[in-house]
Design a protein around this motif. Structure first.
Motif, short mmCIF file in Angstrom:
data_model
loop_
_atom_site.label_atom_id
_atom_site.label_comp_id
_atom_site.label_asym_id
_atom_site.label_seq_id
_atom_site.Cartn_x
_atom_site.Cartn_y
_atom_site.Cartn_z
N TRP A 179 0.73 -1.34 -0.14
CA TRP A 179 0.11 -0.02 0.20
C TRP A 179 0.70 1.22 0.01
CZ3 TRP A 179 -1.41 -4.09 3.36
CH2 TRP A 179 -2.84 -4.85 2.57
N ALA A 221 -0.36 7.29 0.72
CA ALA A 221 -1.76 7.84 0.63
C ALA A 221 -2.84 6.85 1.09
CB ALA A 221 -1.80 8.43 -0.79
N GLU A 222 -2.60 5.69 0.63
CA GLU A 222 -3.68 4.73 1.05
C GLU A 222 -3.48 4.47 2.60
OE1 GLU A 222 -4.10 1.65 -2.54
OE2 GLU A 222 -2.10 1.57 -1.87
N SER A 234 -6.86 6.36 3.51
CA SER A 234 -7.71 5.79 2.62
C SER A 234 -8.25 4.44 3.06
CB SER A 234 -7.23 5.63 1.17
OG SER A 234 -6.92 6.88 0.59
N PRO A 241 -15.21 3.62 1.08
CA PRO A 241 -15.02 3.75 -0.11
C PRO A 241 -16.27 4.39 -0.75
CG PRO A 241 -14.35 1.74 0.43
CD PRO A 241 -15.21 1.94 1.32
N ALA A 292 -15.72 8.07 -0.66
CA ALA A 292 -14.55 8.96 -0.68
C ALA A 292 -14.42 10.12 -1.79
CB ALA A 292 -13.39 7.96 -1.43
N ARG A 313 -13.17 11.70 -4.45
CA ARG A 313 -12.50 11.10 -5.56
C ARG A 313 -11.41 11.80 -6.30
NH1 ARG A 313 -15.13 6.48 -7.18
NH2 ARG A 313 -17.45 6.38 -6.51
N ASP A 342 -8.95 13.41 -4.26
CA ASP A 342 -8.12 13.08 -3.20
C ASP A 342 -8.53 12.09 -2.20
OD1 ASP A 342 -6.11 13.10 -1.32
OD2 ASP A 342 -5.90 15.12 -1.50
N PRO A 343 -8.21 10.80 -2.26
CA PRO A 343 -8.71 9.76 -1.59
C PRO A 343 -8.34 9.93 -0.17
CG PRO A 343 -7.11 9.00 -3.02
CD PRO A 343 -7.30 10.23 -3.39
N ARG A 344 -7.31 10.77 0.27
CA ARG A 344 -7.11 10.77 1.46
C ARG A 344 -7.92 11.68 2.51
NH1 ARG A 344 -0.99 13.14 0.82
NH2 ARG A 344 -2.20 14.25 -1.01
N HIS A 345 -8.84 12.36 1.91
CA HIS A 345 -9.67 13.34 2.20
C HIS A 345 -11.22 12.65 2.31
CE1 HIS A 345 -6.52 16.34 1.30
NE2 HIS A 345 -6.21 15.87 2.50
N TRP A 346 -11.65 12.28 3.47
CA TRP A 346 -13.16 11.71 3.25
C TRP A 346 -13.96 12.80 3.97
CZ3 TRP A 346 -13.34 6.85 1.65
CH2 TRP A 346 -11.72 6.24 1.30
#
Length: 201
Positions: free
Chosen positions: A44, A47-48, A52, A57, A60, A62, A64-68
């Protein structure tokens, strides 16, 4: 330890200034910085690992997958992942860093269930485990049970009545019963007759 184990998250034992989110290895009940070495072998990306794997999922961001941003980030909701011979569990965790977006992830070599990974977290990182469980309980995903290996059955097969077309020069050997080779009147081929029953091909 027989499994290679790493913890990604805040290495502090309580909220306040300190370690920050990095990859840590077990060290006599505490943590040792292992960021660079672990990143070279883990399946991984940073960033994951940095949120992430903890997030839903379906929610997410889309871009920036680090920001939820659309998720309320409930602490302790464990998500299980497998990739490339490694297992990870990840969950939102503000027990060390109170900011939203803070998470904890345990990564171990091999294939494990979420319950096995939680036990590994407790053994490998007891101080981190104590910090986390002072704040919340972990909620494990529902997992299908591991399939048990199929039992090996010994089956008795009754004797069969067999008839086979026999080539001109083939001698029948290793038959369980006596066989007569006789000409088949219709085709001129020879057939093996076992048990008194004649069948032609």
């Amino acid at each position: 330890m027989e499994n290679e184990v790493y913890y990604f998250g805040d290495g502090r034992l309580r909220d306040g200034p300190g370690a920050g989110h990095h990859i840590w290895a077990p060290s006599n009940g505490h943590v040792a910085w292992a960021h660079a070495a672990a990143l070279r072998k883990l399946p991984w990306s940073l960033a994951e690992l940095d949120g992430s794997l903890a997030g839903d999922p379906a929610l997410a961001d889309r871009h920036d997958p680090r920001h939820w941003a659309t998720e309320n980030q409930p602490e302790g909701l464990v998500r299980l992942h497998h990739r490339g011979g490694w297992t990870a569990i990840s969950f939102w965790d503000r027990s060390g860093d109170s900011r939203y977006g803070s998470s904890s992830t345990l990564v171990a070599s091999g294939t494990h269930t979420a319950r096995e990974m939680v036990a590994l977290l407790q053994r490998a990182f007891p101080a981190i485990w104590e910090r986390i469980t002072r704040r919340f309980e972990l909620v494990l995903p529902v997992e299908a049970p591991r399939p048990e290996p199929a039992p090996r059955l010994r089956v008795a097969i009754p004797a069969l009545r067999v008839a086979a077309v026999v080539p001109e020069r083939l001698e029948i050997a290793e038959l369980a019963a006596e066989a007569d080779v006789v000409p088949d009147g219709a085709s001129g081929r020879r057939v093996a007759v076992i048990g008194g029953e004649r069948r032609g091909g």
